[in-house]
Design a protein around this motif. Structure first.
Motif, mmCIF file in Angstrom:
data_model
loop_
_atom_site.group_PDB
_atom_site.id
_atom_site.type_symbol
_atom_site.label_atom_id
_atom_site.label_comp_id
_atom_site.label_asym_id
_atom_site.label_seq_id
_atom_site.Cartn_x
_atom_site.Cartn_y
_atom_site.Cartn_z
ATOM 1 N N TYR A 1 0.853 -1.182 0.000
ATOM 2 C CA TYR A 1 0.000 0.000 0.000
ATOM 3 C C TYR A 1 0.894 1.239 0.000
ATOM 4 N N ARG A 2 0.564 2.195 -0.874
ATOM 5 C CA ARG A 2 1.423 3.357 -1.036
ATOM 6 C C ARG A 2 0.615 4.645 -1.010
ATOM 7 N N SER A 3 1.250 5.717 -0.557
ATOM 8 C CA SER A 3 0.672 7.046 -0.648
ATOM 9 C C SER A 3 1.799 8.034 -0.856
ATOM 10 N N HIS A 4 1.455 9.211 -1.376
ATOM 11 C CA HIS A 4 2.496 10.204 -1.629
ATOM 12 C C HIS A 4 1.953 11.597 -1.356
ATOM 13 N N SER A 5 2.883 12.526 -1.209
ATOM 14 C CA SER A 5 2.513 13.914 -0.995
ATOM 15 C C SER A 5 3.585 14.814 -1.600
ATOM 16 N N ARG A 6 3.140 15.825 -2.327
ATOM 17 C CA ARG A 6 4.070 16.818 -2.893
ATOM 18 C C ARG A 6 3.964 18.057 -2.018
ATOM 19 N N ILE A 7 5.015 18.329 -1.235
ATOM 20 C CA ILE A 7 4.965 19.324 -0.165
ATOM 21 C C ILE A 7 5.783 20.551 -0.547
ATOM 22 N N PRO A 8 5.159 21.726 -0.672
ATOM 23 C CA PRO A 8 5.932 22.955 -0.937
ATOM 24 C C PRO A 8 6.886 23.245 0.228
ATOM 25 N N ALA B 1 3.263 -2.726 3.976
ATOM 26 C CA ALA B 1 2.584 -3.968 3.607
ATOM 27 C C ALA B 1 1.242 -4.112 4.310
ATOM 28 N N ASP B 2 0.992 -3.272 5.297
ATOM 29 C CA ASP B 2 -0.225 -3.365 6.105
ATOM 30 C C ASP B 2 -1.071 -2.117 5.881
ATOM 31 N N GLN B 3 -2.235 -2.286 5.287
ATOM 32 C CA GLN B 3 -3.094 -1.145 4.983
ATOM 33 C C GLN B 3 -3.470 -0.357 6.239
ATOM 34 N N ALA B 4 -3.651 -1.088 7.351
ATOM 35 C CA ALA B 4 -4.059 -0.431 8.595
ATOM 36 C C ALA B 4 -2.976 0.509 9.123
ATOM 37 N N ALA C 1 -3.022 0.496 -6.178
ATOM 38 C CA ALA C 1 -2.022 -0.129 -5.302
ATOM 39 C C ALA C 1 -2.374 -1.587 -5.113
ATOM 40 N N GLN C 2 -1.395 -2.439 -5.228
ATOM 41 C CA GLN C 2 -1.654 -3.861 -5.125
ATOM 42 C C GLN C 2 -1.992 -4.241 -3.707
ATOM 43 N N PRO C 3 -2.974 -5.121 -3.516
ATOM 44 C CA PRO C 3 -3.329 -5.530 -2.161
ATOM 45 C C PRO C 3 -2.184 -6.256 -1.494
ATOM 46 N N ALA C 4 -2.081 -6.022 -0.226
ATOM 47 C CA ALA C 4 -1.024 -6.692 0.530
ATOM 48 C C ALA C 4 -1.328 -8.171 0.656
#
Length: 279
Positions: A2-9, A62-65, A97-100
Motif C-alpha cells: 500500500y502506497r501514498s504520496h505527498s508533494r509538499i511545498p 505492507a499493512d493497509q491499517a 495499489a496492489q493488495p497486501a
C-alpha cells in the motif's frame, strides 16, 4: 503493498530531508544522498526526494491499517524539522495499489519492520538447542557425573545433527528474505553483519567438526539410536580437523554472549525496537 504520496511545498527541501534523516538515523536504517533519502521505519518505508521548491514524500507499507499511522508519523516529524516554516501536507493514496498479502502470509515472511514467524521460529528453536549443547561443557565438572551430565548431555550428538540440518535450512531461508528483512543502522552495519556471519559460520562448522572428530577417532556416528557410521579405524586428517571442535565451541559461547549483550544494550540503553523485531 500500500502506497501514498505527498508533494509538499518547501523553501529548502534538501535541508528538510537531511534534518529528518539525521534525526532518525540513530534509531532506523537510513540512506541519504544528494537526491534524497530513504528511511526504514517499523511501520513501513519513507522515501524523500527534493525538487525545485518541493519535497516529494512516498510512503510504502505492507499493512493497509498502518498506512494512515505512517502518514501521521512522517507528517508530524517533517513539521517539527521545518520549525517556523508552515508545511501543507496532503497525502494521496496511489490508485491501483496492489493488495497486501493475506494476514497469515504477512506474518510468516520478513518485513522491513520485523522478522516473520518462520525466521523467529528458526531463531528461538536454534537458540534453545544451542544453549542445550553448551551443557556439554558440564563434562568438565566431576567428569560429567551429575544430573545434567547424565540426562541432558547424552543427547549432544543427536542434537548436533538436528542443528546441522536447521542451520542449512535457516541459511536458505535467510537468503530468500534478504531484501525485505529489517535493515541495520549504516553506522554499525559492518559490525552487526560481521557478528552474524561469524555466528552462522560457527553454527555450521560446529556439527561438521563434531562428526569429523567422532569418525576420525574411530567412534562412529550414532544419531537418535541409529548407527549412521560404524566404528572403525582412526582417520588422521578427520581427527585433526575435528580437533578444532572444542575451540569453536568456546568461540561460539563468546559470540552468543556478545549477541545477547548487544540485544540487551539496544533494549535497555538505546531503547529502540531492535530486540522487538525478533519477539
Amino acid at each position: 503493498m500500500y502506497r501514498s504520496h505527498s508533494r509538499i511545498p518547501a523553501s529548502n527541501p534538501s535541508r528538510l530531508i537531511k534534518r529528518l534523516c539525521n534525526h532518525w538515523r540513530h534509531k532506523f536504517a537510513v540512506q541519504l544522498d544528494e537526491q534524497g533519502g530513504v528511511i526504514e521505519l517499523p511501520l513501513g518505508r519513507c522515501s524523500l526526494h527534493a525538487s525545485e521548491g518541493y519535497l516529494d514524500a512516498q510512503l510504502e507499507t505492507a499493512d493497509q491499517a498502518k498506512l494512515q499511522q505512517l502518514q501521521k508519523v512522517v507528517a508530524d516529524h517533517l513539521e517539527r524539522m521545518a520549525g517556523d516554516e508552515p508545511l501543507v501536507i496532503a497525502w494521496k493514496t496511489e490508485a491501483g495499489a496492489q493488495p497486501a498479502a493475506g494476514p497469515a502470509e504477512r506474518r510468516s515472511l520478513d518485513s522491513p519492520s520485523r522478522y516473520g514467524t518462520v525466521s523467529r521460529v528458526f531463531h528461538w528453536l536454534m537458540a534453545l538447542l544451542i544453549v542445550w549443547q553448551f551443557l556439554k561443557l558440564g563434562d568438565r565438572i566431576a567428569e560429567g557425573e551429575h544430573w545434567v551430565g547424565e540426562t541432558l548431555v547424552p543427547w549432544h550428538v543427536s542434537l548436533g545433527a538436528v542443528l546441522m540440518v536447521l542451520v542449512v535450512l535457516r541459511i536458505v531461508w535467510s537468503l530468500s528474505q534478504l531484501r525485505q528483512r529489517p535493515q541495520h543502522d549504516p553506522a554499525t552495519a559492518w559490525l552487526v553483519k560481521g557478528g552474524h556471519l561469524a555466528l552462522y559460520a560457527c553454527m555450521l562448522l560446529m556439527p561438521i567438526t563434531g562428526v569429523l572428530y567422532l569418525v576420525g577417532n574411530g567412534y562412529g556416528l550414532k544419531v537418535f539410536g541409529q548407527q549412521l557410521v560404524d566404528k572403525g579405524p582412526e582417520i588422521a586428517w578427520a581427527a585433526s580437523v575435528g580437533g578444532v571442535h572444542s575451540p569453536l565451541a568456546w568461540l561460539t559461547v563468546l559470540l552468543v554472549v556478545g549477541h545477547i549483550a548487544a540485544a540487551l544494550y539496544h533494549r535497555l540503553v538505546k531503547r529502540d525496537d531492535i530486540m522487538q523485531r525478533m519477539l
